[in-house]
Write a protein that holds these residues in place. Structure first.
Motif, mmCIF file in Angstrom:
data_model
loop_
_atom_site.group_PDB
_atom_site.id
_atom_site.type_symbol
_atom_site.label_atom_id
_atom_site.label_comp_id
_atom_site.label_asym_id
_atom_site.label_seq_id
_atom_site.Cartn_x
_atom_site.Cartn_y
_atom_site.Cartn_z
ATOM 1 N N UNK A 158 -23.144 -20.761 37.429
ATOM 2 C CA UNK A 158 -22.671 -19.507 36.695
ATOM 3 C C UNK A 158 -21.450 -18.750 37.246
ATOM 4 N N UNK A 159 -20.698 -18.078 36.343
ATOM 5 C CA UNK A 159 -19.520 -17.158 37.036
ATOM 6 C C UNK A 159 -20.316 -15.813 37.757
ATOM 7 N N UNK A 209 -14.634 -21.683 32.980
ATOM 8 C CA UNK A 209 -14.673 -21.771 34.380
ATOM 9 C C UNK A 209 -15.803 -22.480 34.707
ATOM 10 N N UNK A 210 -16.059 -23.736 33.983
ATOM 11 C CA UNK A 210 -17.217 -24.761 34.519
ATOM 12 C C UNK A 210 -16.743 -25.445 35.681
ATOM 13 N N UNK A 236 -16.883 -17.848 31.466
ATOM 14 C CA UNK A 236 -18.277 -18.456 31.680
ATOM 15 C C UNK A 236 -18.418 -19.756 32.547
ATOM 16 N N UNK A 237 -19.558 -20.081 33.082
ATOM 17 C CA UNK A 237 -19.553 -21.185 33.895
ATOM 18 C C UNK A 237 -20.349 -22.233 33.147
ATOM 19 N N UNK A 238 -20.772 -23.390 33.862
ATOM 20 C CA UNK A 238 -21.449 -24.506 33.432
ATOM 21 C C UNK A 238 -22.777 -24.322 32.390
ATOM 22 N N UNK A 242 -26.383 -17.471 30.372
ATOM 23 C CA UNK A 242 -26.769 -16.355 31.027
ATOM 24 C C UNK A 242 -25.237 -15.481 31.302
ATOM 25 N N UNK A 243 -24.119 -16.318 31.351
ATOM 26 C CA UNK A 243 -22.938 -15.563 31.781
ATOM 27 C C UNK A 243 -22.673 -14.441 30.574
ATOM 28 N N UNK A 244 -22.669 -14.965 29.546
ATOM 29 C CA UNK A 244 -22.103 -14.214 28.192
ATOM 30 C C UNK A 244 -22.963 -14.587 26.963
ATOM 31 N N UNK A 245 -24.121 -14.084 26.946
ATOM 32 C CA UNK A 245 -25.131 -14.255 25.720
ATOM 33 C C UNK A 245 -24.407 -14.015 24.359
#
Length: 269
Positions: A158-159, A209-210, A236-238, A242-245
């Motif tokens: 996650x970011x 940002x994976x 957002x991450x992998x 959760x990072x950006x619903x």
């Protein structure tokens, strides 16, 4: 008969959500409930993950897993649902799209668009997460409860891991610890690389940002799937749900809206 466990909510056209390696259906977070306001949403636990029992090692390979997901479709009475997947789930969603057994595919940072460097990096990062999950439960609870410690341990997924609920973070870690399917799946990585084309409307959305399936792999995916819609979701991450619903819900809804609604006759066929 499929042994896949699932949660189902909502009414409308069916949408199946598939998580990544070592994760569980709870990975979809708010996105599950948001989609359920408009669709019949089914979030599954892959075999050997969450509350789905483990299978013999050879059944954790790609083709048998896709077969079992299709068996679940039949048992649930859903004909060619839309499917959304993240990471390993994204690859499985694309495979379903290649078979034509779904109506549309939305793949979030899907696996198998890697080169040698990408495979080694992903395997190393995921193994590190598995190793952290093996630490004593009191330590896991401490790191899950404190936002800064949570950020230090979950930065590869996650970011903004500090935004993740502490109990959810602990539950994910304990689930990963218990997953016997993790290494049987991971050891297939050197032999798995995407080939072919989906035969249904497809969106591939890469996390900007994976830190596991690195963003350069989006260009490989674009070359491999030229007919698909390709987008990058910034910030957002992998595991981007959760990072950006908001952003992930929008990507999914855009793909769902692009496919004409199935008629009652089509759904019953």
């Amino acid at each position: 008969m499929s042994t896949i466990d699932y949660t189902r909510k909502g009414t409308g056209e069916p949408v199946v959500l598939i998580h990544g390696i070592g994760h569980r259906r709870e990975a979809w977070g708010q996105v599950f409930d948001r989609l359920a306001a408009s669709y019949d949403v089914i979030a599954i636990d892959l075999p050997g993950h969450g509350r789905s029992p483990a299978e013999p090692e050879n059944k954790h390979q790609l083709e048998p897993t896709v077969d079992e997901i299709e068996e679940l479709f039949v048992e649930l009475g859903v004909d060619r649902p839309h499917v959304v997947g993240n990471s390993l789930g994204g690859l499985l969603a694309l495979e379903l799209g290649k078979r034509g057994s779904v109506r549309s595919v939305t793949a979030l940072s899907p696996a198998a668009f890697w080169d040698v460097r990408g495979r080694v990096w992903a395997a190393t990062s995921l193994t590190a997460l598995k190793a952290m999950a093996m630490t004593p439960t009191p330590v896991l609870r401490l790191f899950s409860d404190k936002p800064l410690l949570r950020k230090a341990t979950l930065w590869s997924l996650y970011t903004h891991p500090e935004r993740l609920d502490g109990e959810r973070a602990l539950g994910d870690a304990l689930s990963l610890r218990r997953r016997k399917a993790f290494f049987p799946i991971l050891k297939q990585a050197p032999t798995v690389r995407w080939s072919g084309e989906t035969v249904v409307p497809t969106t591939v959305a890469w996390a900007g940002q994976d830190r596991i399936l690195l963003p350069y792999q989006a260009k490989i995916a674009q070359a491999a799937l030229p007919k698909a819609r390709h987008v990058v979701v910034p910030g957002v991450g992998h595991v981007p749900m959760e990072d950006d619903p908001d952003a992930i819900e929008q990507v999914i809804r855009e793909q769902l809206a692009a496919v004409p609604a199935a008629t009652t006759a089509t759904l019953a066929s």
